[in-house]
Design a protein around this motif. Structure first.
Motif, PDB file in Angstrom:
ATOM      1  N   CYS A 146       9.884   3.080   0.849  1.00 52.87           N
ATOM      2  CA  CYS A 146       9.085   2.831   2.050  1.00 52.87           C
ATOM      3  C   CYS A 146       9.929   2.136   3.101  1.00 52.87           C
ATOM      4  N   MET A 147       9.395   1.978   4.277  1.00 54.14           N
ATOM      5  CA  MET A 147      10.038   1.199   5.324  1.00 54.14           C
ATOM      6  C   MET A 147       9.604  -0.258   5.129  1.00 54.14           C
ATOM      7  N   VAL A 148      10.481  -1.062   4.571  1.00 53.90           N
ATOM      8  CA  VAL A 148      10.090  -2.398   4.125  1.00 53.90           C
ATOM      9  C   VAL A 148       9.646  -3.294   5.277  1.00 53.90           C
ATOM     10  N   SER A 149      10.193  -3.081   6.456  1.00 57.34           N
ATOM     11  CA  SER A 149       9.803  -3.915   7.599  1.00 57.34           C
ATOM     12  C   SER A 149       8.324  -3.758   7.926  1.00 57.34           C
ATOM     13  N   GLU A 150       7.746  -2.598   7.577  1.00 57.73           N
ATOM     14  CA  GLU A 150       6.317  -2.369   7.791  1.00 57.73           C
ATOM     15  C   GLU A 150       5.527  -2.618   6.506  1.00 57.73           C
ATOM     16  N   ALA A 151       6.064  -2.180   5.383  1.00 63.33           N
ATOM     17  CA  ALA A 151       5.340  -2.307   4.123  1.00 63.33           C
ATOM     18  C   ALA A 151       5.081  -3.753   3.751  1.00 63.33           C
ATOM     19  N   VAL A 152       5.991  -4.678   4.111  1.00 64.17           N
ATOM     20  CA  VAL A 152       5.821  -6.074   3.725  1.00 64.17           C
ATOM     21  C   VAL A 152       4.555  -6.677   4.322  1.00 64.17           C
ATOM     22  N   ARG A 153       4.094  -6.145   5.430  1.00 62.12           N
ATOM     23  CA  ARG A 153       2.906  -6.698   6.093  1.00 62.12           C
ATOM     24  C   ARG A 153       1.621  -6.321   5.380  1.00 62.12           C
ATOM     25  N   SER A 154       1.697  -5.378   4.459  1.00 65.91           N
ATOM     26  CA  SER A 154       0.524  -5.024   3.655  1.00 65.91           C
ATOM     27  C   SER A 154       0.747  -5.339   2.181  1.00 65.91           C
ATOM     28  N   SER A 155       1.760  -6.147   1.888  1.00 67.76           N
ATOM     29  CA  SER A 155       2.084  -6.488   0.500  1.00 67.76           C
ATOM     30  C   SER A 155       1.385  -7.776   0.087  1.00 67.76           C
ATOM     31  N   HIS A 156       1.542  -8.127  -1.176  1.00 71.41           N
ATOM     32  CA  HIS A 156       0.969  -9.361  -1.701  1.00 71.41           C
ATOM     33  C   HIS A 156       1.567 -10.598  -1.039  1.00 71.41           C
ATOM     34  N   LEU A 157       2.738 -10.450  -0.435  1.00 69.49           N
ATOM     35  CA  LEU A 157       3.406 -11.592   0.180  1.00 69.49           C
ATOM     36  C   LEU A 157       2.605 -12.174   1.338  1.00 69.49           C
ATOM     37  N   THR A 158       1.811 -11.365   1.993  1.00 69.88           N
ATOM     38  CA  THR A 158       1.044 -11.857   3.142  1.00 69.88           C
ATOM     39  C   THR A 158      -0.005 -12.874   2.729  1.00 69.88           C
ATOM     40  N   ARG A 159      -0.478 -12.798   1.487  1.00 69.76           N
ATOM     41  CA  ARG A 159      -1.563 -13.664   1.036  1.00 69.76           C
ATOM     42  C   ARG A 159      -1.063 -14.917   0.317  1.00 69.76           C
ATOM     43  N   SER A 160       0.239 -15.023   0.128  1.00 70.62           N
ATOM     44  CA  SER A 160       0.792 -16.182  -0.579  1.00 70.62           C
ATOM     45  C   SER A 160       1.432 -17.151   0.404  1.00 70.62           C
ATOM     46  N   GLU A 161       1.263 -18.424   0.107  1.00 67.18           N
ATOM     47  CA  GLU A 161       1.903 -19.467   0.911  1.00 67.18           C
ATOM     48  C   GLU A 161       3.199 -19.959   0.269  1.00 67.18           C
ATOM     49  N   GLY A 162       3.557 -19.352  -0.857  1.00 67.57           N
ATOM     50  CA  GLY A 162       4.811 -19.734  -1.506  1.00 67.57           C
ATOM     51  C   GLY A 162       4.674 -20.931  -2.410  1.00 67.57           C
ATOM     52  N   SER A 163       3.642 -20.949  -3.259  1.00 69.28           N
ATOM     53  CA  SER A 163       3.470 -22.047  -4.205  1.00 69.28           C
ATOM     54  C   SER A 163       4.556 -22.003  -5.269  1.00 69.28           C
ATOM     55  N   ALA A 164       4.700 -23.098  -6.005  1.00 68.01           N
ATOM     56  CA  ALA A 164       5.725 -23.159  -7.047  1.00 68.01           C
ATOM     57  C   ALA A 164       5.534 -22.084  -8.109  1.00 68.01           C
ATOM     58  N   PRO A 165       4.309 -21.873  -8.635  1.00 66.42           N
ATOM     59  CA  PRO A 165       4.136 -20.794  -9.621  1.00 66.42           C
ATOM     60  C   PRO A 165       4.464 -19.412  -9.064  1.00 66.42           C
ATOM     61  N   PHE A 166       4.152 -19.172  -7.782  1.00 66.16           N
ATOM     62  CA  PHE A 166       4.452 -17.876  -7.184  1.00 66.16           C
ATOM     63  C   PHE A 166       5.959 -17.668  -7.073  1.00 66.16           C
ATOM     64  N   LEU A 167       6.686 -18.697  -6.645  1.00 65.34           N
ATOM     65  CA  LEU A 167       8.133 -18.575  -6.487  1.00 65.34           C
ATOM     66  C   LEU A 167       8.842 -18.450  -7.833  1.00 65.34           C
ATOM     67  N   HIS A 168       8.220 -18.963  -8.882  1.00 67.51           N
ATOM     68  CA  HIS A 168       8.857 -18.987 -10.205  1.00 67.51           C
ATOM     69  C   HIS A 168       9.276 -17.592 -10.654  1.00 67.51           C
ATOM     70  N   GLY A 169       8.447 -16.591 -10.406  1.00 65.64           N
ATOM     71  CA  GLY A 169       8.788 -15.234 -10.857  1.00 65.64           C
ATOM     72  C   GLY A 169       8.911 -14.248  -9.725  1.00 65.64           C
ATOM     73  N   SER A 178       0.822  -1.211   0.000  1.00 65.98           N
ATOM     74  CA  SER A 178       0.000   0.000   0.000  1.00 65.98           C
ATOM     75  C   SER A 178       0.852   1.256   0.000  1.00 65.98           C
ATOM     76  N   GLN A 179       2.178   1.088   0.052  1.00 70.89           N
ATOM     77  CA  GLN A 179       3.076   2.237   0.065  1.00 70.89           C
ATOM     78  C   GLN A 179       3.807   2.323  -1.273  1.00 70.89           C
ATOM     79  N   TRP A 180       4.577   3.424  -1.436  1.00 70.23           N
ATOM     80  CA  TRP A 180       5.304   3.633  -2.677  1.00 70.23           C
ATOM     81  C   TRP A 180       6.782   3.386  -2.453  1.00 70.23           C
ATOM     82  N   SER A 181       7.607   3.856  -3.368  1.00 66.19           N
ATOM     83  CA  SER A 181       9.050   3.614  -3.279  1.00 66.19           C
ATOM     84  C   SER A 181       9.628   4.283  -2.037  1.00 66.19           C
TER      85      SER A 181
END
Length: 518
Positions: free
Chosen positions: A142-165, A137-140
């Motif tokens: 940003c404070m990554v330690s906080e921004a990561v908690r609102s990023s797409h990474l929170t909703r992924s479990e790390g499937s093979a297609p997700f890790l691919h790119g 939800s933030q721009w360039s």
């Protein structure tokens, strides 16, 4: 008064005499103690001098700040932070040689055990930080330690297609994930389950994503035990954006000018390491094997210290081997095949070429012969100064002259290296009998360490891949070698002798022309 004076003087003399005698006894005992211990003290002093000469260490506060711990959980881990903060692990001030895209620093446990600290290039972290900011939800900036908690990474479990790119702009893919399957992602998740509770917390998941994106070689190292990869440095742990592996690793290039006996041992070990990559539980394919790929431990063992260019492939993904022998394949052919594997796929599925990695497994031997055994613009060849027969074999290993020829050539190189190592042939070999005995004993231990079964699997004329008739995942080896004659066992030895004779004649006729070409 006179009597008192004499008695006073007498007491003074007795006291001085007693002090002199006691002092003499103490000095005598101390001299004996020093003389008895002097060799040990001298040895300790030398070790301390070697360890501390030119080496300055960071203080605890400086070291913990240096790890960039404040960026966590967008970091490599936190399991060693307490040890660094309390001074149990100390780190040097200045970088040493690079391993892949990471700078190395000298580190030590309080017990004087050497470690190596790895710090990935800052540009890699900058790219990853920017990706997190854009996908939150933030721009360039940003404070990554906080921004990561609102990023797409929170909703992924790390499937093979997700890790691919992961972390890329869909223009390229990392070798680690181009052949990713559910088996690989399960192994990866287990390797980052720091508290061993059978699941990944949000923080552990963010650290896994960061490692895969910034330092995929480190992620592969953390999985090495579970993937059956043994010839790699031991992973110790991480703190912030710094990781620790075992110490006392010397770059392979340090041994380019050592004596012939040691170089042939190193070369033989490298071939054994490549063989293990192809015959293990997982197939490991290296796309850029050179001097920087390997290091040598303090015991003389060759290890793969830079795993950044390797792709793990589950055997369940491999296609069944074809009965046809692959056509002659050299540098251009291998580069074309690499493009079918290391590429980005639209749905994140394994690349098309992943199923055929065993068919092109000799690509790694070709790289070793070209980039390490032969002379390059940056390094002398590890096998420079070899006899004509060995030099010719190395040339054939670089440039295959017949279908399936490289596999047989590699086995002949291995046999010659073992023979040279045992007999002490070569230009630079010393004739110290004690050294020869030690070398023979070390070679026996090395062969046992690499596994007798794997070594025996390369003694026939197959391509050196472990077969498993009951495995439906394509673990059968490509034994359609020109040397094999399974349908005519009686003539097999005669056929092999004929092939060997023709190969020797071929090398003799074309040796000069080939050396000019190379």
């Amino acid at each position: 008064v006179g009597v008192s004076g004499r008695m006073y003087i007498q007491r003074i003399h007795y006291t001085k005499l007693t002090i002199v005698i006691l002092t003499g006894i103490l000095l005598y005992l101390l001299a004996i103690h020093i003389l008895d211990r002097s060799p040990e003290l001298e040895e300790i002093d030398v070790r301390v001098l070697e360890r501390e000469e030119g080496e300055q260490l960071r203080g605890e506060k400086e070291a913990i700040g240096w790890t960039a711990l404040h960026n966590c959980p967008v970091c490599l881990g936190t399991d060693l932070c307490a040890d660094i903060q309390q001074g149990f692990i100390s780190v040097g001030l200045f970088p040493k040689e690079d391993i892949g895209a990471s700078a190395t620093y000298t580190a030590r446990l309080k017990g004087n055990d050497p470690l190596t600290a790895l710090v990935p290039n800052q540009d890699l972290f900058d790219t990853w930080d920017e990706w997190i900011c854009r996908n939150s939800s933030q721009w360039s900036n940003c404070m990554v330690s906080e921004a990561v908690r609102s990023s797409h990474l929170t909703r992924s479990e790390g499937s093979a297609p997700f890790l691919h790119g992961l972390g890329s702009e869909k223009k390229s893919a990392k070798p680690l994930t181009v052949c990713a399957t559910k088996e690989l992602t399960a192994t990866l998740r287990d390797s980052f389950d720091q508290n061993r509770d059978g699941k990944l917390s949000q923080e552990e998941k963010f650290m896994m994503f960061t490692t895969v994106s910034v330092d995929p070689g480190l992620a592969l190292l953390r999985m090495s035990n579970k993937l059956g990869i043994s010839r790699v440095p031991r992973y110790i742990g991480s703190c912030g954006r710094v990781s620790m592996i075992e110490g006392d690793l010397a770059p392979l290039s340090k041994f380019a000018d050592t004596d012939w006996t040691f170089r042939t041992d190193i070369a033989s070990q490298i071939l054994s390491v490549i063989e293990a990559m192809l015959t293990g539980d997982w197939v490991m394919v290296g796309w850029d094997i050179n001097w920087d790929t390997f290091s040598v431990s303090k015991t003389g063992q060759v290890v793969i210290s830079n795993l950044g260019s390797f792709t793990p492939v589950a055997r369940s993904l491999l296609s069944r081997p074809s009965e046809d022998v692959r056509d002659i394949c050299n540098e251009n052919c291998f580069n074309d095949f690499k493009k079918t594997v290391v590429n980005f796929t639209p749905r994140g599925q394994p690349s098309k070429g992943c199923r055929d990695v065993l068919l092109y497994g000799d690509f790694m031997y070709s790289q070793v012969c070209r980039n390490i055994f032969s002379k390059t613009s940056e390094h002398p060849g590890l096998l420079d100064g070899s006899e004509d027969e060995l030099a010719g074999l190395v040339g054939e290993c670089v440039r295959e002259r017949g279908r399936g020829e490289r596999w047989r050539v590699v086995e002949e190189i291995r046999e010659l290296l073992t023979s040279d190592f045992a007999s002490g042939s070569g230009e630079d070999v010393t004739e110290d009998e004690d050294e020869a005995d030690n070398t023979e004993e070390y070679n026996d231990d090395l062969k046992e360490h690499n596994g007798k079964q794997i070594h025996e699997n390369m003694q026939d004329n197959s391509i050196g891949l472990v077969t498993d008739e009951d495995d439906d995942d394509g673990e059968d080896n490509e034994d359609n070698d020109d040397n094999d004659d399974e349908n005519d066992e009686d003539d097999e030895d005669d056929d092999n002798d004929l092939v060997d004779k023709e190969r020797r004649n071929f090398r003799k006729m074309d040796k000069d022309d080939y050396e000019n070409e190379i």
